[in-house]
Design an enzyme around this catalytic site. Structure first.
Site, PDB file in Angstrom:
ATOM      1  N   HIS A  32      43.922 -34.670 -15.788  1.00 18.85           N
ATOM      2  CA  HIS A  32      43.065 -34.713 -14.610  1.00 18.85           C
ATOM      3  C   HIS A  32      42.286 -36.024 -14.520  1.00 18.85           C
ATOM      4  CE1 HIS A  32      43.747 -30.392 -15.309  1.00 18.85           C
ATOM      5  NE2 HIS A  32      43.650 -30.277 -13.991  1.00 18.85           N
ATOM      6  N   GLU A  76      54.060 -29.491  -5.165  1.00 25.68           N
ATOM      7  CA  GLU A  76      53.822 -30.835  -4.651  1.00 25.68           C
ATOM      8  C   GLU A  76      55.052 -31.394  -3.952  1.00 25.68           C
ATOM      9  OE1 GLU A  76      50.775 -29.850  -7.544  1.00 25.68           O
ATOM     10  OE2 GLU A  76      52.967 -29.815  -7.692  1.00 25.68           O
TER      11      GLU A  76
END
Length: 376
Positions: free
Chosen positions: A180, A110
């Site tokens: 998540h 990321e």
């Protein structure tokens, strides 16, 4: 063009449907407290109106990305598994349409994804980076906060990376657990130089995403993944944008103002409908759309009319963006308030799996909060 389109905009219908994709199949079995059903009057016509097409939120995002790539040859879309269509299938078909030079996969990094996007945007290109889940945006936090947000300021306006947009699916999905399901928007609203956008429906997602991609500032665009396939709407065809920093009045009311963003707006709409039917309480629902900058003028005007505020979000209570909304209203609308502003939010715990329905500010909790401020 925007006002003409949305004056004709059909009513929105949200459907909870089973889907074949393994990553989202559990949506069909969400608990009643974490989903919002459409009311009987909120139905779609048999066929879309001329100039509209029926899309879910996932397809609306795909449509916006395709429009951005088609209208700007210097635009690029990239991220983990993006060329395959992405884990939520939002980029399906883009590689075939625009080629591997403009739509491509990245390593699982990321920090690298966002850092590459900053460099690409600094060189005058339009970079649309995808972080697969908002929960995994934190390795890129330094790049966003100390590089993207400050690039223009530290160069005295000589350089900028305003062509950067970072997309990230956020929020509850019924089975995501603590890695998540998070809603990290408040981290980024504290950073001058970054805009934060959170759409609440397919038509909103398309218009706001195109506006974000074309905005001269870096934007973090959080997409409500629970709505990817459960929100269905007639979306205007072609190219259009919705203004950043301008809230949307979803429902008019007179007794209390409900403020939310992203998928929480659906919860507020459902709560408002039930409160009207059960208690005769008239709720005004405001969708912020953009958290940085946010439309304090619309919110304060609404609260000045109703005298009450309930702000709701999935993120934890402490330090959530609802605190900013409540504080601003307390300062600007103090003499008009009939009760203290109230926040209805997620708990100050890691996001649970089995206890998700207890954690989330669902319809029942919002209704309880509203009754509390009305009867204060």
């Amino acid at each position: 063009m925007q006002s003409a389109i949305f004056q004709r905009r059909p009513r929105l219908q949200r459907l909870i449907l089973p889907v074949s994709d393994n990553l989202t199949a559990a949506l069909s079995s969400l608990s009643s407290s974490t989903r919002v059903q459409a009311d009987q009057n909120n139905t779609l016509a048999t066929e879309p109106l001329p100039g509209f097409k029926r899309l879910n939120l996932c397809n609306a995002v795909n449509d916006a990305l395709g429009t951005a790539l088609d209208t700007n040859y210097r635009a690029y879309v990239f991220g983990e598994d993006v060329s395959f269509g992405g884990v939520f299938r939002c980029t399906v078909g883009l590689l075939e349409r625009f080629g591997k030079e403009r739509v491509f996969n990245t390593p699982l990094s990321e920090q690298g994804i966002v850092g590459f996007g900053i460099g690409l945007a600094a060189m005058g290109h339009t970079a649309v980076a995808e972080i697969q889940f908002a929960d995994y945006i934190f390795p890129a936090f330094d790049q966003l906060v100390n590089e993207a947000a400050k690039y223009r300021y530290r160069s005295g306006g000589s350089f900028h990376c305003g062509g950067l947009t970072v997309r990230a699916p956020y929020g509850a999905v019924g089975h995501g657990g603590h890695y998540h399901s998070q809603s990290p928007e408040a981290f980024f609203t504290h950073v001058p130089g970054i805009k934060v956008v959170m759409p609440s429906s397919p038509a909103e997602a398309k218009g706001l995403l195109l506006a974000s991609i074309r905005d001269p500032n870096p934007v973090v665009f959080f997409e409500p993944k629970m709505l990817y396939r459960t929100a269905v709407e007639d979306v205007p065809e072609g190219d259009y944008t919705l203004p950043l920093g301008v809230a949307r009045l979803v429902m008019e009311g007179s007794d209390v103002t409900l403020v939310g963003w992203g998928q929480q707006v659906l919860v507020l709409q459902q709560a408002a409908a039930q409160l009207e039917k059960a208690d005769g309480i008239s709720c005004e629902v405001v969708d912020l759309r953009t958290l940085s900058p946010w439309d304090s003028e619309m919110v304060c005007a609404s609260v000045s009319k109703t005298g009450r505020l309930v702000v709701a979000h999935e993120a934890p209570l402490t330090g959530g963006f609802g605190a900013e909304v409540a504080a601003t209203v307390a300062e600007r609308c103090f003499t008009r308030l009939e009760s203290p502003p109230v926040r209805c939010c997620g708990a100050d715990t890691p996001f649970p799996l089995i206890l998700e329905p207890v954690y989330l500010p669902g319809v029942a909790r919002v209704m309880e909060a509203v009754r509390g401020v009305v009867n204060y």
